[in-house]
Design a protein around this motif. Structure first.
Motif, PDB file in Angstrom:
ATOM      1  N   LEU A   1       0.805  -1.228   0.000  1.00 55.59           N
ATOM      2  CA  LEU A   1       0.000   0.000   0.000  1.00 55.59           C
ATOM      3  C   LEU A   1       0.838   1.277   0.000  1.00 55.59           C
ATOM      4  O   LEU A   1       0.282   2.375   0.063  1.00 55.59           O
ATOM      5  N   LEU A   2       2.154   1.160  -0.079  1.00 53.49           N
ATOM      6  CA  LEU A   2       3.011   2.347  -0.049  1.00 53.49           C
ATOM      7  C   LEU A   2       2.724   3.241  -1.259  1.00 53.49           C
ATOM      8  O   LEU A   2       2.371   2.756  -2.332  1.00 53.49           O
TER       9      LEU A   2
ATOM     10  N   THR B   1       6.022   7.586   3.003  1.00 56.77           N
ATOM     11  CA  THR B   1       4.777   6.974   3.449  1.00 56.77           C
ATOM     12  C   THR B   1       4.871   6.831   4.957  1.00 56.77           C
ATOM     13  O   THR B   1       5.836   6.262   5.472  1.00 56.77           O
ATOM     14  N   LEU B   2       3.889   7.373   5.646  1.00 55.90           N
ATOM     15  CA  LEU B   2       3.828   7.348   7.106  1.00 55.90           C
ATOM     16  C   LEU B   2       2.945   6.176   7.528  1.00 55.90           C
ATOM     17  O   LEU B   2       1.862   5.986   6.965  1.00 55.90           O
TER      18      LEU B   2
ATOM     19  N   VAL C   1      -0.499   5.044   5.746  1.00 58.74           N
ATOM     20  CA  VAL C   1      -1.043   3.686   5.722  1.00 58.74           C
ATOM     21  C   VAL C   1      -1.294   3.238   7.152  1.00 58.74           C
ATOM     22  O   VAL C   1      -0.397   3.291   8.000  1.00 58.74           O
ATOM     23  N   LEU C   2      -2.515   2.798   7.401  1.00 59.02           N
ATOM     24  CA  LEU C   2      -2.937   2.322   8.715  1.00 59.02           C
ATOM     25  C   LEU C   2      -3.061   0.803   8.670  1.00 59.02           C
ATOM     26  O   LEU C   2      -3.627   0.267   7.711  1.00 59.02           O
TER      27      LEU C   2
ATOM     28  N   VAL D   1      -4.926   8.160   2.148  1.00 57.35           N
ATOM     29  CA  VAL D   1      -4.855   7.174   3.212  1.00 57.35           C
ATOM     30  C   VAL D   1      -5.208   5.794   2.673  1.00 57.35           C
ATOM     31  O   VAL D   1      -6.173   5.637   1.934  1.00 57.35           O
ATOM     32  N   GLY D   2      -4.408   4.815   3.074  1.00 59.63           N
ATOM     33  CA  GLY D   2      -4.701   3.416   2.792  1.00 59.63           C
ATOM     34  C   GLY D   2      -4.775   2.664   4.104  1.00 59.63           C
ATOM     35  O   GLY D   2      -4.265   3.132   5.127  1.00 59.63           O
ATOM     36  N   ALA D   3      -5.423   1.514   4.086  1.00 60.99           N
ATOM     37  CA  ALA D   3      -5.535   0.708   5.302  1.00 60.99           C
ATOM     38  C   ALA D   3      -5.555  -0.767   4.932  1.00 60.99           C
ATOM     39  O   ALA D   3      -6.149  -1.157   3.922  1.00 60.99           O
ATOM     40  N   VAL D   4      -4.912  -1.556   5.761  1.00 60.20           N
ATOM     41  CA  VAL D   4      -4.948  -3.001   5.586  1.00 60.20           C
ATOM     42  C   VAL D   4      -6.338  -3.514   5.946  1.00 60.20           C
ATOM     43  O   VAL D   4      -6.911  -4.325   5.246  1.00 60.20           O
TER      44      VAL D   4
END
Length: 160
Positions: free
Chosen positions: A45-46, A102-103, A132-133, A150-153
């Motif tokens: 997701l980076l 990417t944080l 990315v969370l 924002v991305g998330a798993v």
């Protein structure tokens, strides 16, 4: 990750709200097998062109270290407060001006802590392209409202 970290009971969240569901990040950050799986999922997701990984001081440092090992990318850590001795730095690690960053955050309910880390990284010269969370418990909404990609798993929004 979700199955290992989901707890039921009565919990106070970082937002101050109470909930009958809590996601204990240490239940996946401290198991090598789960941490490896989460690091792999986060790495996918980076932001394109990511040259630097960042994390706020705290448990997310375990996640960013694992993603660094997965990707070979360097790490920076944002302290809550500048260090009171030595370099007196608030941002640890080398941040090249304009570095696509990417944080990463483990579990985000409000998004406030990771947003503050993103602001501090930007002040240090990083180009924070994405946050990315591992688990988005609502924090992504605030972060998107603040203009972040924002991305998330996993996106988990328990009703209480």
């Amino acid at each position: 990750m979700v199955e290992a970290s989901e707890l039921h009971g009565s919990f106070v969240l970082s937002s101050g709200r109470t909930s009958s569901v809590y996601f204990d990040k240490f239940r996946f950050l401290t198991r090598a097998d789960l941490l490896r799986d989460v690091a792999h999922a986060v790495a996918e997701l980076l932001a394109p062109g990511t040259a630097l990984l960042g994390a706020p001081e705290g448990a997310a440092m375990l996640l960013v270290a694992a993603v660094s090992l997965e990707t070979g990318l360097p790490v920076t850590v944002v302290r809550k407060q500048p260090k009171e001795y030595g370099t007196r730095a608030q941002v640890e690690g080398v941040v090249e001006a304009g570095a696509v960053t990417t944080l990463l955050e483990d579990v985000s309910t409000t998004g406030h802590q990771v947003q503050r880390a993103a602001e501090i990284l930007a002040e240090a010269g990083a180009d924070v392209r994405r946050i990315v969370l591992a688990i988005d418990r609502g924090g992504a909404d605030h972060l998107r409202d603040a203009g972040y990609d924002v991305g998330a798993v996993a996106v988990l929004r328990p009703s209480d």
